[in-house]
Design a protein around this motif. Structure first.
Motif, PDB file in Angstrom:
ATOM      1  N   PHE A 156      -7.773  -6.552   6.550  1.00  0.00           N
ATOM      2  CA  PHE A 156      -7.396  -5.206   6.980  1.00  0.00           C
ATOM      3  C   PHE A 156      -6.188  -5.188   7.896  1.00  0.00           C
ATOM      4  O   PHE A 156      -5.537  -4.168   8.035  1.00  0.00           O
ATOM      5  CB  PHE A 156      -8.576  -4.524   7.675  1.00  0.00           C
ATOM      6  CG  PHE A 156      -9.713  -4.270   6.742  1.00  0.00           C
ATOM      7  CD1 PHE A 156      -9.507  -3.624   5.541  1.00  0.00           C
ATOM      8  CD2 PHE A 156     -10.990  -4.682   7.055  1.00  0.00           C
ATOM      9  CE1 PHE A 156     -10.552  -3.406   4.669  1.00  0.00           C
ATOM     10  CE2 PHE A 156     -12.048  -4.466   6.194  1.00  0.00           C
ATOM     11  CZ  PHE A 156     -11.825  -3.830   5.001  1.00  0.00           C
ATOM     12  N   ILE A 158     -15.405   2.574   1.918  1.00  0.00           N
ATOM     13  CA  ILE A 158     -14.690   1.459   1.288  1.00  0.00           C
ATOM     14  C   ILE A 158     -15.714   0.665   0.502  1.00  0.00           C
ATOM     15  O   ILE A 158     -16.631   0.082   1.063  1.00  0.00           O
ATOM     16  CB  ILE A 158     -13.994   0.589   2.341  1.00  0.00           C
ATOM     17  CG1 ILE A 158     -12.871   1.385   2.978  1.00  0.00           C
ATOM     18  CG2 ILE A 158     -13.439  -0.669   1.696  1.00  0.00           C
ATOM     19  CD1 ILE A 158     -12.065   0.616   3.980  1.00  0.00           C
ATOM     20  N   ARG A 165      -0.407   4.538  -1.429  1.00  0.00           N
ATOM     21  CA  ARG A 165      -1.514   5.084  -0.643  1.00  0.00           C
ATOM     22  C   ARG A 165      -0.998   5.748   0.633  1.00  0.00           C
ATOM     23  O   ARG A 165      -1.451   6.827   1.022  1.00  0.00           O
ATOM     24  CB  ARG A 165      -2.496   3.976  -0.263  1.00  0.00           C
ATOM     25  CG  ARG A 165      -3.364   3.495  -1.377  1.00  0.00           C
ATOM     26  CD  ARG A 165      -4.230   4.586  -1.926  1.00  0.00           C
ATOM     27  NE  ARG A 165      -5.084   5.197  -0.899  1.00  0.00           N
ATOM     28  CZ  ARG A 165      -5.569   6.412  -0.981  1.00  0.00           C
ATOM     29  NH1 ARG A 165      -5.277   7.176  -2.014  1.00  0.00           N
ATOM     30  NH2 ARG A 165      -6.334   6.892  -0.043  1.00  0.00           N
ATOM     31  N   VAL A 177      -7.598  -3.866  -2.406  1.00  0.00           N
ATOM     32  CA  VAL A 177      -6.863  -4.256  -1.194  1.00  0.00           C
ATOM     33  C   VAL A 177      -6.444  -5.716  -1.298  1.00  0.00           C
ATOM     34  O   VAL A 177      -5.289  -6.078  -1.065  1.00  0.00           O
ATOM     35  CB  VAL A 177      -7.727  -4.055   0.076  1.00  0.00           C
ATOM     36  CG1 VAL A 177      -7.056  -4.695   1.280  1.00  0.00           C
ATOM     37  CG2 VAL A 177      -7.957  -2.588   0.337  1.00  0.00           C
ATOM     38  N   PHE A 193       0.828  -1.211   0.000  1.00  0.00           N
ATOM     39  CA  PHE A 193       0.000   0.000   0.000  1.00  0.00           C
ATOM     40  C   PHE A 193       0.856   1.253   0.000  1.00  0.00           C
ATOM     41  O   PHE A 193       0.449   2.293   0.499  1.00  0.00           O
ATOM     42  CB  PHE A 193      -0.914  -0.001   1.220  1.00  0.00           C
ATOM     43  CG  PHE A 193      -1.747  -1.237   1.334  1.00  0.00           C
ATOM     44  CD1 PHE A 193      -2.795  -1.446   0.467  1.00  0.00           C
ATOM     45  CD2 PHE A 193      -1.448  -2.210   2.268  1.00  0.00           C
ATOM     46  CE1 PHE A 193      -3.557  -2.597   0.552  1.00  0.00           C
ATOM     47  CE2 PHE A 193      -2.199  -3.361   2.359  1.00  0.00           C
ATOM     48  CZ  PHE A 193      -3.253  -3.559   1.492  1.00  0.00           C
ATOM     49  N   ASP A 214     -12.763  -0.989  -3.801  1.00  0.00           N
ATOM     50  CA  ASP A 214     -11.642  -0.745  -2.886  1.00  0.00           C
ATOM     51  C   ASP A 214     -11.171  -2.055  -2.288  1.00  0.00           C
ATOM     52  O   ASP A 214      -9.974  -2.337  -2.205  1.00  0.00           O
ATOM     53  CB  ASP A 214     -12.064   0.200  -1.751  1.00  0.00           C
ATOM     54  CG  ASP A 214     -12.232   1.616  -2.244  1.00  0.00           C
ATOM     55  OD1 ASP A 214     -11.543   1.975  -3.205  1.00  0.00           O
ATOM     56  OD2 ASP A 214     -13.048   2.345  -1.655  1.00  0.00           O
ATOM     57  N   TYR A 234      -6.895   2.430   2.885  1.00  0.00           N
ATOM     58  CA  TYR A 234      -7.662   1.432   2.146  1.00  0.00           C
ATOM     59  C   TYR A 234      -8.742   2.048   1.250  1.00  0.00           C
ATOM     60  O   TYR A 234      -9.320   1.359   0.437  1.00  0.00           O
ATOM     61  CB  TYR A 234      -8.314   0.437   3.119  1.00  0.00           C
ATOM     62  CG  TYR A 234      -7.336  -0.407   3.885  1.00  0.00           C
ATOM     63  CD1 TYR A 234      -6.191  -0.898   3.255  1.00  0.00           C
ATOM     64  CD2 TYR A 234      -7.531  -0.731   5.216  1.00  0.00           C
ATOM     65  CE1 TYR A 234      -5.273  -1.665   3.943  1.00  0.00           C
ATOM     66  CE2 TYR A 234      -6.614  -1.509   5.906  1.00  0.00           C
ATOM     67  CZ  TYR A 234      -5.484  -1.970   5.264  1.00  0.00           C
ATOM     68  OH  TYR A 234      -4.591  -2.742   5.946  1.00  0.00           O
ATOM     69  N   ASP A 235      -8.997   3.304   1.462  1.00  0.00           N
ATOM     70  CA  ASP A 235     -10.026   3.953   0.656  1.00  0.00           C
ATOM     71  C   ASP A 235      -9.380   4.501  -0.611  1.00  0.00           C
ATOM     72  O   ASP A 235      -9.000   5.661  -0.685  1.00  0.00           O
ATOM     73  CB  ASP A 235     -10.663   5.065   1.494  1.00  0.00           C
ATOM     74  CG  ASP A 235     -11.741   5.784   0.718  1.00  0.00           C
ATOM     75  OD1 ASP A 235     -12.244   5.195  -0.255  1.00  0.00           O
ATOM     76  OD2 ASP A 235     -12.060   6.910   1.076  1.00  0.00           O
TER      77      ASP A 235
END
Lengths: 186, 1040
Positions: B626, A119, A69, A127, A66, A123, A111-112
């Protein structure tokens, strides 16, 4: 600390200490790491704005799926370029001392991808694709769809096929690993 | 003030559709209208949010225009342009700057792109709200309860739908409070309150909100309280921030009443980041002009607009006030997590005020105190952080192996500090007094006499004088006396002659009370010293052998229990007495208590995580997606591995789900088969465990038997070290067997790992248990003919050592050393060799390089910690040795991890392992406590050595101490230790346990119910919103 005194005044350090989760020592360490990214430019001007490519040479970011981001989210210019303060900001959020709420907030923004404060399924797909990496053993499309469905089933409380921040926060608050994984050691 | 009157009105003003009316109505007091409308973005947002179902609450557009004119309508959902519209308005943007002097020279306010992002803006505004709410010059903007409650309700309604109030304002501590307030009211009463309120509220044009009443009520009822708990406060906060802002822009600070500290009690903020600070600084015009000019990156046009500083018409004092307030705000907001915000705020308030006007007397003193305190706190934090050793190696390991492996090293570091603490206690209360203080000489016996005489436990001694042999044994034959006189000649054989000559009556255990012990112990001590000195050798190989075994020259050193004296010590030339035996006992108690407290502290830190882990089954996919990536990873290979391990894990979970689906379709035959296999495997595991225990028992007995014989050199060492070698060997072989066996049982992958672990833990704990048993067997062999110093050999070869405490100390010392040597050997011989073979020879590719097995390594650590706990009583320097061992072990393991091992294929979750480590450690702690407690309370100590040689059990010094206390205290202690207290206590604890477990299950049930309810309400809400939009559209049609 002798030669570093010249970089920051005591007052500046104190200010930084108040504004981040770091101690003075750690701030200086942070600065060292920032300086290592582009020694010449930084030594000339402490507040230089480093381009994203330079920032990404940080080892932790180099391999992070990421990375772009992260840069964008923490960049005060919004384009991934970073000043020392942005950098300090980032390290502070990723530090051990940062509370869950702050970390969650930034994780959400990382993550957005489309930056619409929600999200979405897209998205999530992004991810997942980044998480699974470029390896050969990728999951097939159906599996990914199933995963997305599962995630949504777990997290999307109001069933609108978007994860709002509140929903995200709720799910993260139940995640035992989040605090230990969303962290970069100085 | 006037705006209070509007409170009730405004709360509903925006709920009815007739915004125009409100708008016109509000003209009577523009400031307040503005303030109220500041909450409006919440409504507006639903329009902009991207929602497929689409129902949204459209407002008449003319109203919206009207609002826009009022320049305070903030629409957060809109892209930055609109935010800019409002706050980019020079009227407002520059005004604060006019009010304040340029801020202090802080470089971090140079960010020029601040208005680009609505998110940041909202954050800033919130922070602004904090500061505004906390500002001393601001009026108390707290609303009346009714008003705020309604506002909250309203915000709950909208909060569910919009993304605007994206709760950046996330204060976990305060969120639930308000939530509960709301929940506490039964829904019906809330609704009626709502209705009443509505009736109180006079609509200006009689166009009442009744039309929408039904919908509103339904909506209010359908509010979810679950994940939106911050929203009410957000809205509240937002509103007050606006009002504060208005106060500022209207430039009437001098009319401001007292500081509104009360309002910030529930507005503590978490520490945010510098970016927010910049925002605030911008908001408040703290932006330093000079800084900006010097900053080359700043956008020139913006710089110009912002640096038009026109400090017009403001009085000086006011200006300084504002300045200090603003400065304070920005620092407070970020500091709130240290102490309670209000306290901090007050402190700072004082500090800043004092800076403005030099305070005198007490205030100045207080100020200095506060400054000093803060300084002290910071220094303390620095100090603590300097204890944070090995952060660099840890980081490297983390970068290479991820957080799971690092958790092992963190555990190692924690244990190291724990042992350092124990060692410190031991040095302070056992070692130093023993070395420094002189024993009480002539007075000793008197004191002994006195305490003994006053004690009710022992029969009064007939006479206590300095002993001569004839005193001791009046009926001994004469020849013994001569030998007694001769005892200075240190002849061991003679000494044993004496003991054999002693009257048999004295050999009986029961005749030996403490006064007898007093008589015997000097003699036995002498005896013991002679014996040990006899075994001393100066040959180098024997010296080394003794070092490995703790025998010979090492036996009578500070290292072992036997060396310590039973004397009460004289504190440097004073008459005060240091009761050494008591100190020895209490220190033991203290370090066990400290360990327990530290462990509990460590575990409670993780308890939340443990609970979450158990709950995370509900969120396993989210957790993986996550929180799957380890942000610490910095190595490319590791990153690739992480990718594949995440893939594998996700796949595994999907397969698991499928398997669970299949599981319900298993036929009875299949089920029967699986259960039979499981039973068989479990039996096999049990058998294996028993076998291991038996082998260990055999080996330790063998080693004890053989050690009595005269073995020289290497063989002797091997025999001595046989038990620990066996333990290590078993712990290498058996777990792999467990791993093979578990595959037949058809458990899920997750459970497979868990059950193998539990079995391995059993193996480790069992081996320690066997060890303890063999010790016990050794020191209490039955049918042994004991001499007066209670040593002896029975016909079965069971030999009771002269000083059994030292003996146990030696055994544990050996085990500790052996454990360490095995670790070194394993690392530098086995693993390194494996690495070389695998990397240089293609034939061995199949074996592959080693993976660092966190759990088995942790079990090793727990094992060595158990040894340390067990051994510290018998060998007080053992914690020190363990500290050194751990220190070296850290580097050895680091070497293994970085050189020998490849990152693991199986992902270790740091969260999962941490609690696991502690549970195992606790288990082993209990395992240590039981035998040690038994030996202190029940087993009679040796005659010839140690601090307890004159006591018939080790616990007596404490009893002796209690006897010297006042009688009331004594009776209290008696009561506390009696069954009359213990039994009710036990019953109450059981009841409490039952109560809490019942409560837990009730909570679980409630959580499930609430979750279901939440889902239902989500559906209700969507349905209702659809209806609402329908109604709104109809209305629009009618009006047009």
């Amino acid at each position: 600390m002798g030669q570093q005194e010249s970089v920051f005044t005591e007052e500046e350090l104190e200010d930084y200490q108040e504004l981040t989760f770091f101690l003075k020592k750690e701030i200086l360490h942070c600065y060292k790491r920032f300086e290592m990214l582009a020694p010449e430019a930084v030594s000339k001007n402490r507040n230089v704005r480093l381009p994203m490519a330079t920032v990404l040479t940080l080892p932790e970011l180099q391999v992070n799926p990421f990375r772009d981001r992260i840069c964008k989210v923490f960049s005060s210019a919004g384009d991934g370029t970073m000043t020392f303060e942005d950098f300090l900001d980032m390290m502070s959020v990723f530090s051990d001392a940062a509370p869950r709420s702050v970390k969650t907030e930034y994780a959400f923004r990382i993550y957005d991808f489309d930056e619409d404060d929600m999200i979405s399924v897209e998205d999530l797909r992004e991810v997942l694709n980044r998480l699974l990496g470029p390896g050969k053993k990728k999951l097939n499309e159906e599996d990914i769809e199933e995963l997305i469905d599962n995630v949504m089933a777990e997290a999307d409380l109001d069933e609108d096929h978007f994860l709002a921040y509140a929903e995200f926060e709720h799910v993260i608050s139940k995640s035992p690993d989040f605090l230990s994984s969303f962290r970069i050691r100085l | 003030m006037a705006y209070r009157n509007f409170q009730n009105f405004d709360n509903y003003a925006y709920e009815c559709d007739d915004y125009k009316n409100i708008h016109s109505f509000d003209h009577s007091n523009s400031r307040n209208s503005v303030e109220r409308f500041s909450s409006r973005p919440n409504i507006d947002f639903s329009v902009n949010s991207r929602r497929p179902p689409g129902p949204s609450y459209e407002r008449p557009s003319d109203v919206r225009n009207g609002l826009r004119n009022s320049e305070f309508q903030v629409n957060m959902g809109q892209p930055s342009a609109r935010v800019y519209d409002i706050y980019g308005d020079p009227e407002i943007l520059i005004q604060p700057q006019n009010l304040y002097e340029p801020g202090p020279s802080r470089n971090f306010y140079h960010d020029s792109h601040w208005k680009g992002q609505p998110i940041r803006y909202s954050k800033a505004l919130q922070n602004f709200n904090h500061s505004a709410g906390q500002g001393p010059q601001l009026p108390d903007i707290k609303q009346s309860d009714q008003g705020s409650a309604d506002l909250k309700r309203f915000s709950r309604y909208h909060g569910c739908q919009e993304k605007l109030d994206f709760p950046y304002y996330t204060n976990q501590r305060n969120g639930p409070q308000i939530d509960q307030d709301l929940l506490a009211q039964p829904s019906t009463s809330r609704d009626t309150g709502f209705q009443q309120h509505r009736s109180n509220f006079k609509m200006p044009d009689g166009h009442s909100a009744q039309n929408l009443a039904d919908d509103d009520d339904a909506i209010t009822r359908s509010q979810s309280s679950f994940s939106y708990r911050d929203r009410p406060r957000l809205l509240d906060a937002f509103q007050s921030s606006k009002s504060a802002y208005n106060e500022l822009t209207v430039r009437r600070p001098h009319t401001a009443p007292e500081p509104a500290i009360s309002s910030l009690r529930h507005r503590q903020s978490a520490k945010h980041t510098m970016k927010d600070a910049r925002q605030i600084a911008k908001e408040l015009g703290l932006y330093s002009k000079t800084e900006e000019v010097s900053n080359a990156d700043t956008n020139p046009s913006e710089m110009n607009s912002e640096s038009q500083v026109v400090p017009a018409g403001l009085q000086d004092d006011e200006e300084t006030k504002r300045k200090c307030w603003a400065r304070m705000c920005q620092s407070i907001t970020y500091h709130a997590h240290y102490t309670s915000a209000s306290k901090e705020m007050e402190n700072r308030n004082k500090v800043k005020q004092a800076q403005v006007s030099p305070a005198a007397g007490f205030a100045a003193w207080e100020l200095r105190q506060q400054k000093a305190k803060k300084k002290l706190w910071e220094t303390w934090k620095e100090l603590i952080s300097s204890l944070n050793v090995w952060s660099h190696p840890l980081k490297r390991i983390e970068g290479y192996h991820g957080t799971g492996v690092v958790s092992y090293f963190l555990f190692l570091r924690w244990l190291l500090f724990l042992n350092l603490g124990i060692f410190f206690l031991v040095v302070l209360f056992i070692l130093l007094p023993h070395i420094l203080f002189k024993p009480l000489e002539s007075s000793e016996l008197k004191i002994e006499n006195k305490t003994l005489a006053s004690s009710n436990y022992f029969p009064k001694p007939a006479a206590l004088r300095l002993y001569s042999p004839s005193d001791l044994f009046p009926n001994l034959p004469d020849e013994v006396f001569s030998i007694f006189q001769d005892i200075g000649g240190k002849a061991f054989d003679q000494a044993s002659q004496i003991t054999s000559l002693l009257p048999s009556a004295l050999k009986s255990d029961k005749a030996f009370f403490t006064d007898e012990r007093l008589k015997f112990s000097p003699f036995c001590s002498e005896n013991y010293t002679v014996m040990v000195n006899n075994f001393k050798s100066s040959k180098i190989d024997l010296v080394l052998q003794d070092f490995m075994q703790g025998t010979g020259w090492m036996e009578l050193t500070l290292l072992f229990y036997g060396y310590y004296n039973h004397y009460k010590l004289n504190l440097f030339g004073t008459t005060r007495i240091y009761n050494f035996p008591l100190a020895y006992l209490l220190t033991t108690l203290a370090y066990f208590l400290a360990s327990l407290v530290l462990m509990v502290g460590y575990t409670t830190e993780g308890v939340k995580e443990t609970l979450m882990t158990s709950e995370s089954q509900l969120h396993k996919y989210c957790d993986m997606v996550f929180a799957g990536w380890d942000f610490c990873i910095e190595d490319k290979k590791t990153a690739m591995l992480k990718h594949s391990s995440i893939t594998r894990e996700l796949k595994g979970h999907l397969a698991e789900d499928q398997r669970n689906a299949e599981l319900s379709q298993w036929t009875r035959k299949k089920k029967a088969k699986v259960y039979t296999v499981r039973t068989i495997v479990n039996l096999a595991v049990l058998g294996l465990l028993i076998l291991c225990g038996y082998i260990l028992l055999l080996v330790s007995n063998l080693s004890l038997e053989k050690s009595g014989e005269d073995n020289e050199g290497f063989l002797a060492v091997v025999i001595q070290l046989l038990p620990s070698l066996t333990i290590t060997g078993l712990s290498l072989v058996v777990p792999t067997m467990f791993g093979k066996m578990v595959t037949f049982e058809e458990y899920s992958k997750d459970f497979e790992i868990k059950i193998t672990l539990i079995r391995t833990v059993f193996l480790r704990l069992a081996s320690i248990g066997i060890l303890i048993y063999s010790f016990h067997h050794q020191i209490s062999c039955s049918g042994v003919s004991l001499d007066s110093c209670k040593q002896g050999i029975n016909s079965l070869g069971c030999k009771k050592p002269m000083c059994w405490e030292t003996y146990i100390g030696q055994q544990l010392y050996k085990l500790v050393l052996m454990d360490f040597l095995v670790a070194v050997f394993k690392t530098f011989v086995v693993e390194l060799a494996r690495k070389f073979i695998v990397t240089h020879c293609t034939c061995a590719k199949k074996i592959g390089r080693q993976e660092f097995d966190v759990t088995s390594n942790v079990l090793d650590l727990v094992y060595s910690q158990t040894l340390c706990w067990l051994g510290t009583f018998y060998s007080p320097l053992l914690p020190g040795i363990t500290v050194i061992k751990y220190f070296i072990l850290f580097y050895i393991k680091q070497f293994t991890v970085m050189v020998n091992c490849v990152p693991s294929q199986i992902p270790y979750r740091a969260s999962r392992s941490n609690t696991f480590f502690m549970i195992v450690l606790m288990l082993s702690f209990v395992l240590c406590i039981i035998p040690l407690g038994y030996s202190i309370a029940e087993v009679s100590p040796s005659f010839g050595c140690g601090p307890f040689r004159i006591y018939s059990i080790m616990w007596l010094p404490v009893k002796e101490m209690i006897r010297t206390w006042p009688t009331t205290l004594q009776s209290i202690v008696d009561f506390l230790t009696s069954a009359g207290f213990a039994v009710p206590c036990f019953i109450i604890l059981c009841l409490a346990l039952y109560y809490y477990s019942a409560q837990t299950s009730a909570h679980k049930h409630m959580a499930n119910v609430l979750k279901d309810q939440l889902i239902d309400e989500g559906r209700d809400k969507q349905f209702l919103l659809a209806r609402l939009s329908e109604v709104a559209k109809q209305r629009e049609l009618i009006t047009t």
